[in-house]
Design an enzyme around this catalytic site. Structure first.
Site, PDB file in Angstrom:
ATOM      1  N   SER A  40       4.302  -2.921  -2.350  1.00 47.68           N
ATOM      2  CA  SER A  40       3.621  -2.954  -3.427  1.00 47.68           C
ATOM      3  C   SER A  40       5.459  -3.095  -4.573  1.00 47.68           C
ATOM      4  CB  SER A  40       3.209  -2.061  -4.388  1.00 47.68           C
ATOM      5  OG  SER A  40       1.738  -1.407  -3.430  1.00 47.68           O
TER       6      SER A  40
ATOM      7  N   ARG B 226       3.751   7.981  -7.071  1.00 48.46           N
ATOM      8  CA  ARG B 226       4.871   6.991  -6.620  1.00 48.46           C
ATOM      9  C   ARG B 226       6.367   7.363  -7.230  1.00 48.46           C
ATOM     10  NH1 ARG B 226       1.245   5.580  -3.479  1.00 48.46           N
ATOM     11  NH2 ARG B 226       1.158   2.831  -2.784  1.00 48.46           N
TER      12      ARG B 226
ATOM     13  N   GLU C 227       9.264  -0.379  -9.028  1.00 53.28           N
ATOM     14  CA  GLU C 227       8.548   0.749  -8.410  1.00 53.28           C
ATOM     15  C   GLU C 227       9.360   1.288  -7.003  1.00 53.28           C
ATOM     16  OE1 GLU C 227       7.710   3.395  -5.164  1.00 53.28           O
ATOM     17  OE2 GLU C 227       6.838   1.362  -4.256  1.00 53.28           O
TER      18      GLU C 227
HETATM   19  N1  EPU Z   1      -6.048  -7.343  -6.859  1.00 55.13           N
HETATM   20  C1  EPU Z   1      -6.446  -8.765  -7.403  1.00 55.13           C
HETATM   21  N2  EPU Z   1      -5.323  -9.451  -6.825  1.00 55.13           N
HETATM   22  C2  EPU Z   1      -4.528  -9.028  -5.456  1.00 55.13           C
HETATM   23  C3  EPU Z   1      -4.294  -7.798  -5.061  1.00 55.13           C
HETATM   24  C4  EPU Z   1      -5.198  -6.620  -5.995  1.00 55.13           C
HETATM   25  O1  EPU Z   1      -7.077  -8.959  -8.074  1.00 55.13           O
HETATM   26  O2  EPU Z   1      -3.271  -9.901  -5.343  1.00 55.13           O
HETATM   27  C5  EPU Z   1      -7.178  -6.389  -7.205  1.00 55.13           C
HETATM   28  C6  EPU Z   1      -8.537  -6.422  -6.216  1.00 55.13           C
HETATM   29  O3  EPU Z   1      -9.685  -6.346  -7.588  1.00 55.13           O
HETATM   30  C7  EPU Z   1      -8.755  -4.680  -5.548  1.00 55.13           C
HETATM   31  C8  EPU Z   1      -7.215  -3.300  -6.122  1.00 55.13           C
HETATM   32  O4  EPU Z   1      -6.517  -4.726  -6.989  1.00 55.13           O
HETATM   33  O5  EPU Z   1      -9.380  -4.975  -5.144  1.00 55.13           O
HETATM   34  C9  EPU Z   1      -6.845  -3.358  -5.578  1.00 55.13           C
HETATM   35  O6  EPU Z   1      -6.294  -4.194  -4.699  1.00 55.13           O
HETATM   36  P1  EPU Z   1      -5.666  -3.048  -3.034  1.00 55.13           P
HETATM   37  O7  EPU Z   1      -6.751  -2.263  -2.314  1.00 55.13           O
HETATM   38  O8  EPU Z   1      -4.994  -4.046  -2.721  1.00 55.13           O
HETATM   39  O9  EPU Z   1      -4.628  -1.618  -3.717  1.00 55.13           O
HETATM   40  P2  EPU Z   1      -3.407  -1.850  -4.726  1.00 55.13           P
HETATM   41  O10 EPU Z   1      -3.719  -0.777  -5.948  1.00 55.13           O
HETATM   42  O11 EPU Z   1      -2.879  -3.384  -5.398  1.00 55.13           O
HETATM   43  C10 EPU Z   1      -2.378  -0.299  -4.009  1.00 55.13           C
HETATM   44  C11 EPU Z   1      -0.755   0.512  -3.465  1.00 55.13           C
HETATM   45  C12 EPU Z   1      -0.753  -0.369  -1.939  1.00 55.13           C
HETATM   46  C13 EPU Z   1      -1.468   1.093  -1.264  1.00 55.13           C
HETATM   47  C14 EPU Z   1      -3.168  -0.099  -1.883  1.00 55.13           C
HETATM   48  C15 EPU Z   1      -4.230   0.836  -1.001  1.00 55.13           C
HETATM   49  C16 EPU Z   1       0.762   1.368  -5.715  1.00 55.13           C
HETATM   50  C17 EPU Z   1       1.657   0.048  -6.722  1.00 55.13           C
HETATM   51  N3  EPU Z   1       0.071   0.173  -4.473  1.00 55.13           N
HETATM   52  O12 EPU Z   1      -2.225  -0.969  -3.798  1.00 55.13           O
HETATM   53  O13 EPU Z   1       0.796   0.766  -1.682  1.00 55.13           O
HETATM   54  O14 EPU Z   1      -1.677   0.085   0.009  1.00 55.13           O
HETATM   55  O15 EPU Z   1      -3.115   0.401  -3.217  1.00 55.13           O
HETATM   56  O16 EPU Z   1      -4.129   1.820  -1.206  1.00 55.13           O
HETATM   57  O17 EPU Z   1      -0.265   1.993  -5.604  1.00 55.13           O
HETATM   58  C18 EPU Z   1       2.705   0.435  -1.362  1.00 55.13           C
HETATM   59  O18 EPU Z   1       3.079   1.175  -2.574  1.00 55.13           O
HETATM   60  O19 EPU Z   1       3.795  -0.521  -1.134  1.00 55.13           O
HETATM   61  C19 EPU Z   1       1.392  -0.250  -1.200  1.00 55.13           C
HETATM   62  C20 EPU Z   1       1.486  -1.423  -0.153  1.00 55.13           C
END
Ligand code: EPU
Length: 336
Positions: free
Chosen positions: A235, A160, A331
């Protein structure tokens, strides 16, 4: 050029924040942009407005980058090389690539915003980052009005992150992004848990670009709010990277803490998990709140101000620091 006075920016930022631009102009060509910059260099740029939080009126000329067009520069048996102008909608471009069987961007389906801003934060989702397909970025130097190119290496991409968020922040207007995409032997990335699960549930084991794009769209729709319905900027925070030592200490206290290994000494923790554990998921404070399906996303239910959302973000940061000893980095580009 049609310069408008006192224009609301509500429809130009995906958070839907109603701030006013002292002056506003949309430019649809590099030439017009260069002409404009000759007269006024103190401009505020807005493209898709999908990664910014506006907290106050903009007392400047706001320039909306609306330069459209996609061109195929060259192609061989394996690759196609494209130049895509900054004002093209990101998802429309991705869907067009999928329809042409050009591979590399399918995991980045349905990300809001325009092509011109994709390199700034090196957009990423479901195991893919845009940096892996970008060959160069074209821009105009605001000071000199000259055309410049940044090679992939010069963009200094990170998680990012890029040179456009740091060393050269606000110094250039990105006017186009050049991509190299695959025409065959696509490097499909279905390893991200949720994609595999979605494909398997549909009985798909030899996925096409379209299958992957559809799966990503289904996952995003199930978790992330549609900015056309509920204002948001994806995010709001980055996933923090902590030392393995700190992680092992936390794991003793929270055995279910999810993690991704970054290196031998560093671990990435999903900020969404931390925010959920701190009790914020689904919480509403007036017209702003934390999304109920993905705690990493802050939302505007209608008439929240940027300041209210920023205050909520700071409250979350303070709580996470007190509870876990982890600093959450914002971010989104907060305009204060
Ligand atoms: N999780 C929770 N609670 C929540 C959300 C997430 O416990 O409310 C935990 C869960 O364990 C889940 C893990 O977080 O398995 C990962 O969640 P998710 O797959 O939704 O991904 P993320 O790490 O929360 C990142 C990116 C997103 C992208 C997703 C999928 C960043 C800051 N965000 O989110 O990017 O869509 O991975 O690859 O790296 C964005 O940048 O705007 C964005 C949406």
């Amino acid at each position: 050029m049609n310069i408008q006075e006192n224009k609301s920016l509500k429809h130009y930022n995906t958070f839907g924040i109603n701030v006013v631009a002292k002056q506003f102009v949309a430019v649809d060509s590099v030439y017009k942009l260069q002409q404009l910059l000759k007269l006024n260099k103190d401009v505020f740029l807005i493209s898709g407005g999908s990664n910014m939080l506006l907290t106050k009126d903009i007392d400047k000329l706001v320039v909306h980058i609306n330069i459209k067009g996609i061109s195929i520069d060259k192609e061989d048996d394996n690759f196609v090389y494209l130049t895509v102008n900054a004002g093209e909608n990101w998802n429309d471009f991705v869907l067009w690539c999928v329809s042409q069987n050009y591979g590399g961007l399918e995991n980045l389906s349905l990300i809001p915003g325009n092509v011109g801003t994709c390199p700034i934060q090196n957009i990423g989702a479901y195991g893919v980052e845009v940096k892996d397909t970008i060959t160069k970025v074209e821009a105009i130097d605001i000071n000199s009005g000259k055309f410049v190119e940044f090679s992939n290496t010069e963009c200094n991409f990170g998680y990012r992150n890029s040179i456009f968020k740091n060393k050269v922040k606000s110094k250039y207007v990105i006017t186009a992004v050049c991509f190299r995409l695959t025409k065959n032997n696509h490097k499909l990335n279905t390893s991200y848990g949720a994609i595999e699960k979605e494909l398997n549930s549909k009985g798909i084991f030899n996925a096409t670009l379209k299958n992957i794009s559809d799966a990503v769209i289904a996952i995003r729709k199930s978790k992330l709010p549609d900015p056309n319905k509920i204002g948001n900027s994806g995010s709001f925070f980055k996933n923090p990277v902590i030392s393995t030592h700190t992680f092992l200490e936390l794991q003793k206290k929270y055995p279910s803490i999810p993690s991704y290994t970054v290196s031998r000494t560093e671990i990435k923790i999903p900020a969404g998990w931390l925010i959920e554990q701190a009790g914020f998921k689904g919480k509403r404070f007036g017209d702003c709140g934390v999304h109920n399906k993905q705690a990493l996303v802050l939302v505007n239910y209608g008439n929240a101000t940027g300041e209210q959302i920023y205050q909520l973000a700071q409250k979350i940061q303070d709580t996470i620091l007190a509870k876990f000893g982890i600093s959450l980095e914002i971010e989104v580009n907060v305009i204060v």
